[in-house]
Design a protein around this motif. Structure first.
Motif, PDB file in Angstrom:
ATOM      1  N   PRO A  59     137.510  82.892  42.118  1.00 15.55           N
ATOM      2  CA  PRO A  59     135.420  83.011  41.958  1.00 15.55           C
ATOM      3  C   PRO A  59     135.633  83.912  43.134  1.00 15.55           C
ATOM      4  CG  PRO A  59     137.147  80.806  42.780  1.00 15.55           C
ATOM      5  CD  PRO A  59     138.501  81.149  42.184  1.00 15.55           C
ATOM      6  N   LEU A  60     135.968  84.898  44.109  1.00 11.63           N
ATOM      7  CA  LEU A  60     136.938  86.084  44.266  1.00 11.63           C
ATOM      8  C   LEU A  60     136.304  87.362  43.361  1.00 11.63           C
ATOM      9  CD1 LEU A  60     139.405  86.517  47.801  1.00 11.63           C
ATOM     10  CD2 LEU A  60     136.020  86.086  47.174  1.00 11.63           C
ATOM     11  N   LEU A  61     136.196  86.895  42.124  1.00  9.74           N
ATOM     12  CA  LEU A  61     136.071  87.407  40.850  1.00  9.74           C
ATOM     13  C   LEU A  61     134.299  88.498  41.127  1.00  9.74           C
ATOM     14  CD1 LEU A  61     138.460  87.139  37.670  1.00  9.74           C
ATOM     15  CD2 LEU A  61     138.493  89.970  39.814  1.00  9.74           C
ATOM     16  N   ASN A  62     134.176  86.818  41.440  1.00 11.60           N
ATOM     17  CA  ASN A  62     132.102  87.322  41.035  1.00 11.60           C
ATOM     18  C   ASN A  62     131.406  87.918  42.199  1.00 11.60           C
ATOM     19  OD1 ASN A  62     129.900  86.867  40.965  1.00 11.60           O
ATOM     20  ND2 ASN A  62     130.159  84.789  39.730  1.00 11.60           N
ATOM     21  N   LYS A  63     131.200  89.209  41.385  1.00 17.73           N
ATOM     22  CA  LYS A  63     130.713  89.694  43.477  1.00 17.73           C
ATOM     23  C   LYS A  63     129.447  89.178  43.669  1.00 17.73           C
ATOM     24  CE  LYS A  63     126.763  92.142  39.941  1.00 17.73           C
ATOM     25  NZ  LYS A  63     125.823  91.367  40.663  1.00 17.73           N
ATOM     26  N   ASP A  64     129.385  87.714  43.482  1.00 17.24           N
ATOM     27  CA  ASP A  64     128.021  87.469  43.923  1.00 17.24           C
ATOM     28  C   ASP A  64     128.280  86.501  44.505  1.00 17.24           C
ATOM     29  OD1 ASP A  64     125.552  89.464  43.114  1.00 17.24           O
ATOM     30  OD2 ASP A  64     125.527  87.868  41.397  1.00 17.24           O
ATOM     31  N   ILE A  65     129.395  86.013  44.571  1.00 10.83           N
ATOM     32  CA  ILE A  65     130.375  84.662  45.438  1.00 10.83           C
ATOM     33  C   ILE A  65     129.890  84.211  47.040  1.00 10.83           C
ATOM     34  CG2 ILE A  65     131.951  85.822  46.195  1.00 10.83           C
ATOM     35  CD1 ILE A  65     131.951  81.780  45.617  1.00 10.83           C
ATOM     36  N   PHE A  66     129.336  85.537  47.698  1.00 12.99           N
ATOM     37  CA  PHE A  66     129.091  85.811  49.341  1.00 12.99           C
ATOM     38  C   PHE A  66     127.781  84.942  48.801  1.00 12.99           C
ATOM     39  CE2 PHE A  66     132.455  89.083  48.634  1.00 12.99           C
ATOM     40  CZ  PHE A  66     133.174  88.156  49.263  1.00 12.99           C
ATOM     41  N   ARG A  67     127.328  85.583  48.008  1.00  8.10           N
ATOM     42  CA  ARG A  67     125.620  85.664  48.014  1.00  8.10           C
ATOM     43  C   ARG A  67     125.386  83.769  48.029  1.00  8.10           C
ATOM     44  NH1 ARG A  67     122.088  88.882  44.778  1.00  8.10           N
ATOM     45  NH2 ARG A  67     120.451  87.727  45.492  1.00  8.10           N
ATOM     46  N   MET A  68     126.383  83.208  46.863  1.00 10.21           N
ATOM     47  CA  MET A  68     126.016  81.641  46.306  1.00 10.21           C
ATOM     48  C   MET A  68     126.969  81.050  47.723  1.00 10.21           C
ATOM     49  SD  MET A  68     128.739  81.500  43.071  1.00 10.21           S
ATOM     50  CE  MET A  68     128.082  82.814  41.726  1.00 10.21           C
ATOM     51  N   PHE A  69     128.101  81.417  48.443  1.00 12.11           N
ATOM     52  CA  PHE A  69     128.266  80.775  49.570  1.00 12.11           C
ATOM     53  C   PHE A  69     126.954  80.508  50.506  1.00 12.11           C
ATOM     54  CE2 PHE A  69     132.985  82.291  49.391  1.00 12.11           C
ATOM     55  CZ  PHE A  69     133.112  81.525  47.945  1.00 12.11           C
ATOM     56  N   ARG A  70     126.226  81.671  51.144  1.00 11.70           N
ATOM     57  CA  ARG A  70     125.362  80.979  51.693  1.00 11.70           C
ATOM     58  C   ARG A  70     123.799  80.758  51.557  1.00 11.70           C
ATOM     59  NH1 ARG A  70     124.144  86.404  51.468  1.00 11.70           N
ATOM     60  NH2 ARG A  70     122.804  86.652  50.598  1.00 11.70           N
TER      61      ARG A  70
END
Length: 307
Positions: A59-70
């Motif tokens: 999952p950390l390959l996806n640059k949007d992952i942190f926005r997804m968490f939020r």
């Protein structure tokens, strides 16, 4: 619970994983799910979804992952990130994950030593893993944050089964919140060559460790303990990186999708006649021929709180 695949690629080539050989990304419309697609799906399902597990791929390959968490947190959905943590120290990933943390992080920590770890998590670096875990725990303490709850997990196999007690000691020394020793699952879609390799080099028979969900018979063949019906995934669904909806994340190439959650509302897909009928079979029958090779309800782990 929804299992999300934000990206269908991984940086590792783990010994017991068959996804690279299956080339699952070829069965996706896209290799990467972008944030707007994710948000659309989450907004459709938020009223009846309690948990999301981010897996993959890495999952950390996806640059949007942190926005997804939020965004998932903003919609009051509990999140778990399953990661090999090799990219945790890359660029601003550590800071970003502390600013927008998942509720839990499940980190693959297969061995306490370099040789064993790198033989199992091929292409992974043990020193990078340990350093990233230490940085994560240090930063969490520095910020006095409750989240993410950090779980270090060992998947039990022949190479690490002698290290279980050392694993528990290491988890405590590193300062993680939980440790977990998990049963290994042999991928149902694996080739005969893959299955033979698993038998000879990877699988720990249940007769040698109670967590195992496999046995090896006198002819040298795998024995599964899965019983008909009562599928653990009957209340779950899997959404691929292109929005593809599958009822199970262990059968990802030999099963047609039930729809696409980017194109349509997931609720309509979930309530469709074909999906309802399939869930009935999951409860009462073999929903798919490969279900016989699932480790099923017993696929639990020995999870211990460290603090």
């Amino acid at each position: 619970m929804i299992a999300f695949e934000p990206v269908s690629r991984c940086i590792l080539n783990c010994e017991f994983c068959f996804l690279r050989d299956l080339e699952t990304w070829k069965y996706r419309r896209k290799t990467w799910m972008d944030f707007e697609e994710f948000r659309k799906i989450i907004d459709d399902i938020a009223f009846f979804t309690t948990d999301i597990q981010f897996s993959g791929g890495e999952p950390l390959l996806n640059k949007d992952i942190f926005r997804m968490f939020r965004h998932a947190r903003e919609r009051n959905i509990y999140t778990l990130l399953a990661t090999n943590a090799q990219l945790l120290g890359y660029r601003n990933n550590l800071e970003d994950i502390m600013e927008n943390p998942p509720d839990k992080m499940l980190v693959a920590y297969e061995s306490v030593d370099k040789e064993t770890y790198e033989a199992i998590r091929r292409r992974g670096k043990h020193d990078v893993l340990v350093n990233n875990i230490k940085m994560l725990i240090k930063e969490k303490k520095k910020r006095n944050q409750k989240y993410p709850i950090i779980i270090l997990q060992m998947v039990l196999n022949k190479k690490n089964m002698h290290q279980v007690e050392l694993f528990w000691k290491s988890v405590k020394v590193l300062g993680a919140d939980y440790g977990s020793v998990k049963a290994l699952g042999v991928w149902p879609e694996g080739s005969p060559e893959y299955e033979r390799k698993m038998i000879e080099e990877v699988v720990v028979p249940r007769s040698e460790h109670p967590i195992s969900r496999h046995e090896i018979d006198k002819s040298g063949n795998l024995v599964w303990f899965r019983e008909v019906g009562q599928c653990v995934a009957v209340k779950h669904s899997f959404i691929g990186s292109g929005g593809e909806v599958y009822p199970c994340w262990y059968i990802l190439t030999q099963m047609p999708t039930f729809g696409n959650a980017v194109d349509d509302n997931f609720v309509d897909i979930w309530n469709s006649e074909v999906y309802r009928e399939y869930r009935d079979k999951m409860l009462n029958d073999w929903a798919h021929p490969l279900c016989r090779k699932c480790i099923g309800v017993g696929a639990t782990s020995d999870r211990r709180k460290m603090k």
